[in-house]
Design a protein around this motif. Structure first.
Motif, mmCIF file in Angstrom:
data_model
loop_
_atom_site.group_PDB
_atom_site.id
_atom_site.type_symbol
_atom_site.label_atom_id
_atom_site.label_comp_id
_atom_site.label_asym_id
_atom_site.label_seq_id
_atom_site.Cartn_x
_atom_site.Cartn_y
_atom_site.Cartn_z
ATOM 1 N N GLN A 62 -33.883 -16.130 31.752
ATOM 2 C CA GLN A 62 -32.947 -16.969 32.624
ATOM 3 C C GLN A 62 -31.533 -17.256 31.873
ATOM 4 O O GLN A 62 -30.344 -17.314 32.481
ATOM 5 N N ALA A 63 -31.565 -17.615 30.611
ATOM 6 C CA ALA A 63 -30.403 -18.207 30.041
ATOM 7 C C ALA A 63 -30.397 -17.295 28.735
ATOM 8 O O ALA A 63 -30.843 -17.811 27.647
ATOM 9 N N PRO A 64 -29.628 -16.259 28.551
ATOM 10 C CA PRO A 64 -29.851 -15.432 27.662
ATOM 11 C C PRO A 64 -29.119 -16.017 26.349
ATOM 12 O O PRO A 64 -28.198 -16.945 26.369
ATOM 13 N N LEU A 65 -29.438 -15.636 25.046
ATOM 14 C CA LEU A 65 -29.054 -15.984 23.903
ATOM 15 C C LEU A 65 -27.436 -15.553 23.729
ATOM 16 O O LEU A 65 -27.071 -14.677 24.110
ATOM 17 N N ARG A 66 -26.756 -16.443 23.111
ATOM 18 C CA ARG A 66 -25.298 -15.876 22.881
ATOM 19 C C ARG A 66 -24.655 -16.688 21.731
ATOM 20 O O ARG A 66 -25.202 -17.559 21.251
ATOM 21 N N GLN A 67 -23.520 -16.008 21.075
ATOM 22 C CA GLN A 67 -23.040 -16.469 19.649
ATOM 23 C C GLN A 67 -21.808 -17.375 20.209
ATOM 24 O O GLN A 67 -20.834 -16.755 20.543
ATOM 25 N N MET A 68 -21.990 -18.723 20.278
ATOM 26 C CA MET A 68 -21.212 -19.398 20.879
ATOM 27 C C MET A 68 -19.624 -19.597 19.801
ATOM 28 O O MET A 68 -19.874 -19.281 18.424
ATOM 29 N N GLN A 69 -18.725 -19.871 20.302
ATOM 30 C CA GLN A 69 -17.516 -20.242 19.246
ATOM 31 C C GLN A 69 -17.251 -21.783 19.055
ATOM 32 O O GLN A 69 -17.502 -22.548 19.999
ATOM 33 N N THR A 70 -16.977 -21.946 17.904
ATOM 34 C CA THR A 70 -16.531 -23.300 17.493
ATOM 35 C C THR A 70 -15.213 -23.811 17.881
ATOM 36 O O THR A 70 -14.307 -22.762 18.370
ATOM 37 N N PRO A 71 -15.004 -25.096 18.036
ATOM 38 C CA PRO A 71 -13.649 -25.492 18.509
ATOM 39 C C PRO A 71 -12.374 -24.616 17.453
ATOM 40 O O PRO A 71 -11.333 -24.662 18.000
ATOM 41 N N GLY A 72 -12.737 -24.546 16.275
ATOM 42 C CA GLY A 72 -11.800 -24.178 15.350
ATOM 43 C C GLY A 72 -11.542 -22.485 15.646
ATOM 44 O O GLY A 72 -10.944 -21.736 14.882
ATOM 45 N N GLY A 73 -12.521 -21.982 16.453
ATOM 46 C CA GLY A 73 -12.253 -20.272 16.711
ATOM 47 C C GLY A 73 -13.213 -19.492 16.231
ATOM 48 O O GLY A 73 -13.167 -18.291 16.186
ATOM 49 N N TYR A 74 -14.086 -20.187 15.307
ATOM 50 C CA TYR A 74 -15.061 -19.200 14.685
ATOM 51 C C TYR A 74 -16.242 -19.048 15.591
ATOM 52 O O TYR A 74 -16.940 -19.863 16.176
ATOM 53 N N THR A 75 -16.736 -17.619 15.313
ATOM 54 C CA THR A 75 -17.993 -17.279 16.175
ATOM 55 C C THR A 75 -19.299 -17.594 15.142
ATOM 56 O O THR A 75 -19.530 -17.567 13.898
ATOM 57 N N MET A 76 -20.217 -18.542 15.737
ATOM 58 C CA MET A 76 -21.221 -18.662 14.967
ATOM 59 C C MET A 76 -22.208 -17.719 14.685
ATOM 60 O O MET A 76 -22.508 -16.850 15.398
ATOM 61 N N SER A 77 -22.800 -17.739 13.714
ATOM 62 C CA SER A 77 -23.761 -16.677 13.226
ATOM 63 C C SER A 77 -24.985 -16.742 13.743
ATOM 64 O O SER A 77 -26.093 -15.792 13.990
ATOM 65 N N VAL A 78 -25.552 -17.983 14.281
ATOM 66 C CA VAL A 78 -26.384 -18.235 14.888
ATOM 67 C C VAL A 78 -26.429 -17.856 16.516
ATOM 68 O O VAL A 78 -25.668 -18.552 17.069
ATOM 69 N N ALA A 79 -27.462 -17.422 17.185
ATOM 70 C CA ALA A 79 -27.292 -17.031 18.359
ATOM 71 C C ALA A 79 -28.229 -18.341 19.502
ATOM 72 O O ALA A 79 -29.278 -18.667 18.881
ATOM 73 N N THR A 80 -27.589 -18.975 20.253
ATOM 74 C CA THR A 80 -28.336 -19.995 20.822
ATOM 75 C C THR A 80 -28.439 -19.850 22.410
ATOM 76 O O THR A 80 -27.791 -19.087 23.083
#
Length: 218
Positions: free
Chosen positions: A48-66
């Motif tokens: 229902q809510a797929p994993l995604r790699q979110m972006q930090t406020p500083g513009g970096y993409t997280m290596s962890v999928a959430t």
């Protein structure tokens, strides 16, 4: 909480709680007998809510999928870190907390000395080899009197548990499948993170590690 699920945890193998520091407890193998049910529930949530790699406020993409489940979900983007009721990826409410999640979180918190814990949010993190989580504090929650309950599934990982300052030396705990760590009270705002996950394969999760983090966010 479902009485049958609570009974399952009552009769599961439960080693003695191992103190980490004042307010923080390591429950080794606490969730061993529930890992299959937990993974089934994770799959249902992620449908229902797929994993995604979110972006930090500083513009970096997280290596962890959430992803998230519960009344509130933790999100990160250019606007900052926060909780919100809807999934920005789907526009829908986050999936409900599965009963097996709530049962585990409540029972683990009680075993660590935090009776009455009722989470309203669960952050689901997936780590593949090479992924990590830098030292941070969980401080977006409204009720700081309630603990954090963290469950490890699959590949082992070094959990970094630091002090009140980011520069403080961190303890390095090798968390394995079924381990649960609970921290609150004087340890509630300690910095913590996950060291780079090593290459490996696990019978439960394959080439990854899942982490469930339960909070009282609202």
């Amino acid at each position: 909480m479902n009485a049958d699920l609570f009974a399952a945890f009552e009769h599961a193998r439960q080693p003695a709680a191992e103190p980490i520091t004042d307010g923080a407890v390591w429950l080794r193998a606490f969730a061993d007998d529930q890992t299959g049910a937990l993974m089934t529930a994770i799959a249902a949530v992620l449908a229902q809510a797929p994993l995604r790699q979110m972006q930090t406020p500083g513009g970096y993409t997280m290596s962890v999928a959430t992803s998230n489940c519960g009344a509130l979900g933790w999100v990160s983007d250019r606007r900052g870190y926060r909780y919100q009721r809807d999934d920005p990826l789907t526009g829908q409410a986050w999936p409900r907390l599965p009963a097996v999640f709530s049962a585990l979180a409540e029972h683990a918190a009680a075993a660590a000395g935090f009776a009455g814990f009722v989470p309203d949010a669960c952050l689901i993190n997936r780590y593949v080899p090479g992924a990590k989580m830098s030292l941070h504090q969980d401080k977006n929650e409204r009720d700081m009197t309630q603990p954090i309950v963290s469950v490890s599934l699959g590949l082992p990982a070094r959990f970094l548990f630091g002090g009140a300052q980011r520069s403080d030396k961190s303890l390095r705990l090798l968390l394995e499948n079924g381990d649960v760590v609970v921290w609150g009270g004087p340890a509630r705002l300690r910095f913590h993170g996950v060291d780079t996950v090593a290459e490996g394969e696990h019978a439960l999760t394959g080439r990854c590690r899942f982490n469930l983090t339960f909070r009282c966010a609202g």
